[in-house]
Structure formats: structure tokens, C-alpha cells
Design a protein around this motif. Structure first.
Motif, PDB file in Angstrom:
ATOM      1  N   GLY A  88       0.785  -1.227   0.000  1.00 24.22           N
ATOM      2  CA  GLY A  88       0.000   0.000   0.000  1.00 24.22           C
ATOM      3  C   GLY A  88       0.813   1.271   0.000  1.00 24.22           C
ATOM      4  O   GLY A  88       0.266   2.358   0.210  1.00 24.22           O
ATOM      5  N   LEU A  89       2.118   1.178  -0.236  1.00 25.75           N
ATOM      6  CA  LEU A  89       2.979   2.348  -0.295  1.00 25.75           C
ATOM      7  C   LEU A  89       3.141   2.813  -1.736  1.00 25.75           C
ATOM      8  O   LEU A  89       2.924   2.053  -2.680  1.00 25.75           O
ATOM      9  N   HIS A  90       3.547   4.077  -1.900  1.00 22.95           N
ATOM     10  CA  HIS A  90       3.656   4.662  -3.234  1.00 22.95           C
ATOM     11  C   HIS A  90       5.036   5.282  -3.401  1.00 22.95           C
ATOM     12  O   HIS A  90       5.221   6.473  -3.178  1.00 22.95           O
ATOM     13  N   PRO A  91       6.033   4.471  -3.782  1.00 23.28           N
ATOM     14  CA  PRO A  91       7.400   4.989  -3.860  1.00 23.28           C
ATOM     15  C   PRO A  91       7.644   5.971  -4.984  1.00 23.28           C
ATOM     16  O   PRO A  91       8.598   6.742  -4.926  1.00 23.28           O
ATOM     17  N   PHE A  92       6.796   5.956  -6.023  1.00 26.64           N
ATOM     18  CA  PHE A  92       6.987   6.832  -7.174  1.00 26.64           C
ATOM     19  C   PHE A  92       5.665   7.489  -7.552  1.00 26.64           C
ATOM     20  O   PHE A  92       4.587   6.977  -7.216  1.00 26.64           O
ATOM     21  N   PRO A  93       5.734   8.601  -8.278  1.00 31.28           N
ATOM     22  CA  PRO A  93       4.516   9.153  -8.871  1.00 31.28           C
ATOM     23  C   PRO A  93       3.873   8.136  -9.819  1.00 31.28           C
ATOM     24  O   PRO A  93       4.503   7.143 -10.183  1.00 31.28           O
ATOM     25  N   PRO A  94       2.620   8.360 -10.244  1.00 28.94           N
ATOM     26  CA  PRO A  94       1.963   7.400 -11.146  1.00 28.94           C
ATOM     27  C   PRO A  94       2.808   7.100 -12.373  1.00 28.94           C
ATOM     28  O   PRO A  94       3.368   7.995 -13.011  1.00 28.94           O
ATOM     29  N   GLN A  95       2.922   5.815 -12.711  1.00 27.81           N
ATOM     30  CA  GLN A  95       3.793   5.388 -13.791  1.00 27.81           C
ATOM     31  C   GLN A  95       3.074   5.436 -15.138  1.00 27.81           C
ATOM     32  O   GLN A  95       1.847   5.515 -15.200  1.00 27.81           O
ATOM     33  N   THR A  96       3.863   5.376 -16.194  1.00 27.38           N
ATOM     34  CA  THR A  96       3.300   5.507 -17.539  1.00 27.38           C
ATOM     35  C   THR A  96       2.716   4.207 -18.069  1.00 27.38           C
ATOM     36  O   THR A  96       1.895   4.231 -18.984  1.00 27.38           O
ATOM     37  N   ALA A  97       3.145   3.074 -17.540  1.00 26.22           N
ATOM     38  CA  ALA A  97       2.638   1.787 -17.998  1.00 26.22           C
ATOM     39  C   ALA A  97       1.896   1.099 -16.851  1.00 26.22           C
ATOM     40  O   ALA A  97       1.624   1.714 -15.822  1.00 26.22           O
ATOM     41  N   ALA A  98       1.561  -0.178 -17.015  1.00 27.46           N
ATOM     42  CA  ALA A  98       0.669  -0.858 -16.076  1.00 27.46           C
ATOM     43  C   ALA A  98       1.437  -1.531 -14.950  1.00 27.46           C
ATOM     44  O   ALA A  98       2.437  -2.210 -15.197  1.00 27.46           O
ATOM     45  N   HIS A  99       0.923  -1.398 -13.731  1.00 25.00           N
ATOM     46  CA  HIS A  99       1.485  -2.102 -12.587  1.00 25.00           C
ATOM     47  C   HIS A  99       0.675  -3.364 -12.337  1.00 25.00           C
ATOM     48  O   HIS A  99      -0.548  -3.306 -12.171  1.00 25.00           O
ATOM     49  N   LEU A 100       1.360  -4.512 -12.330  1.00 22.44           N
ATOM     50  CA  LEU A 100       0.681  -5.784 -12.084  1.00 22.44           C
ATOM     51  C   LEU A 100       1.709  -6.835 -11.711  1.00 22.44           C
ATOM     52  O   LEU A 100       2.908  -6.644 -11.885  1.00 22.44           O
ATOM     53  N   VAL A 101       1.222  -7.945 -11.151  1.00 19.60           N
ATOM     54  CA  VAL A 101       2.097  -9.090 -10.923  1.00 19.60           C
ATOM     55  C   VAL A 101       2.344  -9.742 -12.271  1.00 19.60           C
ATOM     56  O   VAL A 101       1.411 -10.190 -12.942  1.00 19.60           O
ATOM     57  N   GLN A 102       3.593  -9.771 -12.672  1.00 14.68           N
ATOM     58  CA  GLN A 102       3.910 -10.146 -14.047  1.00 14.68           C
ATOM     59  C   GLN A 102       3.940 -11.655 -14.231  1.00 14.68           C
ATOM     60  O   GLN A 102       4.578 -12.365 -13.449  1.00 14.68           O
ATOM     61  N   PRO A 103       3.278 -12.145 -15.268  1.00 18.74           N
ATOM     62  CA  PRO A 103       3.295 -13.587 -15.537  1.00 18.74           C
ATOM     63  C   PRO A 103       4.587 -14.016 -16.210  1.00 18.74           C
ATOM     64  O   PRO A 103       5.405 -13.182 -16.612  1.00 18.74           O
ATOM     65  N   GLY A 104       4.735 -15.332 -16.334  1.00 19.79           N
ATOM     66  CA  GLY A 104       5.855 -15.884 -17.077  1.00 19.79           C
ATOM     67  C   GLY A 104       5.582 -15.842 -18.568  1.00 19.79           C
ATOM     68  O   GLY A 104       4.653 -15.184 -19.042  1.00 19.79           O
ATOM     69  N   PRO A 105       6.385 -16.566 -19.348  1.00 20.84           N
ATOM     70  CA  PRO A 105       6.264 -16.528 -20.809  1.00 20.84           C
ATOM     71  C   PRO A 105       4.895 -16.995 -21.302  1.00 20.84           C
ATOM     72  O   PRO A 105       4.295 -17.912 -20.747  1.00 20.84           O
ATOM     73  N   MET A 106       4.436 -16.352 -22.361  1.00 19.36           N
ATOM     74  CA  MET A 106       3.164 -16.724 -22.958  1.00 19.36           C
ATOM     75  C   MET A 106       3.164 -18.177 -23.410  1.00 19.36           C
ATOM     76  O   MET A 106       2.149 -18.869 -23.362  1.00 19.36           O
ATOM     77  N   THR A 107       4.334 -18.662 -23.825  1.00 19.77           N
ATOM     78  CA  THR A 107       4.446 -20.033 -24.328  1.00 19.77           C
ATOM     79  C   THR A 107       4.601 -21.067 -23.219  1.00 19.77           C
ATOM     80  O   THR A 107       4.553 -22.278 -23.494  1.00 19.77           O
ATOM     81  N   HIS A 108       4.831 -20.635 -21.980  1.00 19.98           N
ATOM     82  CA  HIS A 108       5.054 -21.523 -20.837  1.00 19.98           C
ATOM     83  C   HIS A 108       6.240 -22.467 -21.069  1.00 19.98           C
ATOM     84  O   HIS A 108       6.275 -23.563 -20.514  1.00 19.98           O
TER      85      HIS A 108
END
Length: 350
Positions: A152-172
Motif C-alpha cells: 500500500g505504499l507509493h514509492p513513485f509518482p503514477p507510472q506511464t505503464a501498467a502495474h501488475l504481478v507479471q506472468p511468465g512466458p506466454m508459451t510456458h
């Protein structure tokens, strides 16, 4: 057989066993794990505030023990696992690489970040050099601002791209525990090398539309999984708009310092430097002010190749170290906010 085309199974197995014992052992036994797998002249490189540690026991007591105490029931959730001979000739070595998330229950503070009592995922990537049955060097890069944002902390101003938990490769297909076709690794390395060399058109000041430059190295549906504070972006057009163009506009006096390791196996490859780049913030990038002070960027890039070009890129940047070199101690400020000190606008560090 050329060492560049061997299967590296012994090195892979050693590192997998090391990972297994790191996770399975209680904090009190981690130094014994280090003794079994780590060489006496060990060099460990980690993001701010850890930096370089030249002692396996200190790595256990300063990094692994506090982390495992904070993230209870720790798991290593790997998305990419590969190995290869280093193509940076003056560095050399056989290196094993893994990437994914360290996941646990965030039950105790870590680096001043308050616990949530909930699942937390710390994105990481590490490179391990294996020699004579021991790990002699490690570079482990981890996205601390990503963990802050989960708390719940905000170390930076709002970023230009999306913040999310990043998945692995599309091909698995990133977990290459078995032997891979060396020809595929050579193709991947060629694609990465082409991209690295082609960026020099930017560094050399050649003028052309950014998307045209990118299309020489990237497939149209590329995905750039950037660190917290910048974010993830999809397609060449949006990558140019949401990261590459702001980055180039906001950074001057760019110097490429080279890589310590660059490898590829199968459809995946990557590199790290210490630091990769030295740049001067001229204002605007990540919503931060101009400083006119050169700063170093320690970066790991992991790539997936599709055909002759690159399609996915996972990026780890030591942003805490970079901004600390600008006189902005984000870690101290944001954890001070969490402890009830004065905040900037919307709780962001300014």
C-alpha cells in the motif's frame, strides 16, 4: 564438443539443489547451505541497499535470513530457468539463470516495509556462475518497489505503464531443465545481439521514427514487463509511447558500460551488468525532477524469441540505487512514511 553447445546439466542440477535447500531449510541452517554450495571467494551482487557482499555467510545473515523471516512459508516460483556459456569473453564462465517470484506470507517487516499478513510476491532474477562444483558468483536482482506497492505504499509518482504481478512466458516454455537444441540458443543470442547493437543508432544520434527502429528487433505484439515505477506495456506502438520515448527524452549523457554475462538457451536469453548504463536525468522520467547528476543503472534483461525477433522482455532495474545517486533516498523516505512521518502529495516520494 564446444562448451558453448554442451547441455550444462551438472550446473543446472547444482543450482536447483541449492534453491531447494534454501527454501526448505530454516533460517538457522542457511549458513550450512551456503557452506555446501558456495565457494570461499564468493561474490554476491544485489540491489540497493545490499550492493556487493563478498562472504557467503553474510549473504545468509544479511539477505536470506531476514527475507525468510519476513516472507514466511517462502516459495520460489520460477518462470524461466536456463544455462549457458557466457558470451562476454573477458568475463567467461558457465552461468545458470532463473527468474520468477519469491512468494510468501508477508508476516514481518522487511527493510522497513510494513507487513500485510497476506500473500506477497517479490519479482526476482538471478545469475549464478558455477565452477568446479561450487557457485562462485551471484547476481540476484529483486523489485523492492513492487513489494512496497503491495503493502500500500507509493514509492513513485503514477507510472506511464501498467502495474501488475507479471506472468511468465506466454508459451510456458521457460523452464529448461532438460537439454536444449544449441541451434535455437544461437538464434536467440543473435536476436539479442542485433537488438543491443541496433540501440547504438539511438546512442549515436541517428534520427528516425522510434517505432521503425524497434521493428527491426521486435515482433509487433511484443510485451515489455518493466519494473514497478515504470510498469508493463504491450505492442511496439504502446511500448514506444509508454516507456521508450519518455525514457529517451528524460535521460541525457547516456553511456553503455557493457555486460558481465550474456547467455541464451532455447528461445530464451538474457544479460546483466554492474552497471549496464550511466545516465543523467534531465527531468520528467518517472515523474521525477531533473538532477543533472549522472547515475548508474544496474539491469537484468530476460528475453523470449519468436521467429527471428524478440517478443517478450522482463526487466529488472535497481531504481532505488539510481535515485539514491541523485540524492533521493526512496527506501528511507517511503518507509518513514509508513512509520507515520510526513508525506508528500498522495504519499509519493517527491
Amino acid at each position: 564438443m564446444n562448451r558453448n553447445e554442451q547441455d550444462f546439466q551438472a550446473e543446472k542440477q547444482l543450482v536447483r539443489e541449492y534453491f531447494s535447500q534454501l527454501i526448505a531449510s530454516p533460517a538457522s541452517e542457511l549458513e550450512h547451505v551456503q557452506n555446501r554450495f558456495i565457494a570461499s571467494d564468493y561474490l554476491w551482487r544485489g540491489f540497493h541497499p545490499f550492493h556487493e557482499i563478498r562472504c557467503a555467510h553474510k549473504v545468509a545473515t544479511q539477505f536470506w535470513q531476514p527475507l525468510k523471516t519476513s516472507l514466511s512459508h517462502l516459495q520460489r516460483r520460477m518462470d524461466v530457468f536456463m544455462a549457458g556459456a557466457n558470451t562476454i569473453e573477458d568475463q567467461g564462465g558457465i552461468w545458470v539463470v532463473s527468474m520468477g517470484h519469491l512468494m510468501g506470507l508477508f508476516d514481518e517487516p522487511w527493510l522497513g516495509i510494513p507487513p500485510t499478513g497476506k500473500i506477497a510476491m517479490l519479482p526476482y532474477c538471478d545469475f549464478h556462475r558455477v565452477e568446479n562444483g561450487k557457485i562462485t558468483e551471484t547476481a540476484v536482482y529483486f523489485d523492492i518497489p513492487h513489494l512496497m506497492m503491495q503493502a500500500g505504499l507509493h514509492p513513485f509518482p503514477p507510472q506511464t505503464a501498467a502495474h501488475l504481478v507479471q506472468p511468465g512466458p506466454m508459451t510456458h516454455g521457460g523452464l529448461m531443465f532438460d537439454t536444449q537444441d544449441p541451434a535455437e540458443g544461437r538464434k536467440t543470442l543473435a536476436a539479442i545481439d542485433h537488438m543491443v547493437e541496433d540501440i547504438k543508432t539511438w546512442r549515436g544520434g541517428v534520427k528516425e521514427p522510434l517505432v521503425d527502429e524497434l521493428r527491426r528487433s521486435w515482433n509487433e505484439d511484443m510485451i515489455w514487463w518493466g519494473p514497478a515505477g515504470i510498469g508493463a506495456t504491450y505492442t511496439i506502438e504502446r511500448y514506444a509511447k509508454q516507456h521508450s520515448s519518455p525514457f529517451r527524452a528524460g535521460m541525457t549523457n547516456r553511456t553503455f558500460n557493457g555486460h558481465i554475462c550474456r547467455i541464451a538457451e532455447g528461445h530464451f536469453g538474457g544479460f546483466f551488468g554492474w552497471p549496464n548504463l550511466t545516465l543523467t536525468p534531465s527531468g520528467g522520467f518517472m515523474g521525477m525532477p531533473a538532477t543533472n547528476t549522472p547515475g548508474d543503472m544496474r539491469v537484468i534483461d530476460i528475453y523470449r524469441r519468436d521467429g527471428g525477433k524478440l517478443s517478450e522482455n522482463w526487466v529488472f532495474i535497481d531504481l532505488l540505487h539510481f535515485w539514491n545517486m541523485q540524492g533521493i533516498d526512496i527506501l528511507s523516505r517511503i518507509t518513514g512514511i509508513a512509520a507515520g512521518q510526513e508525506t508528500g502529495a498522495q504519499g509519493a516520494v517527491v
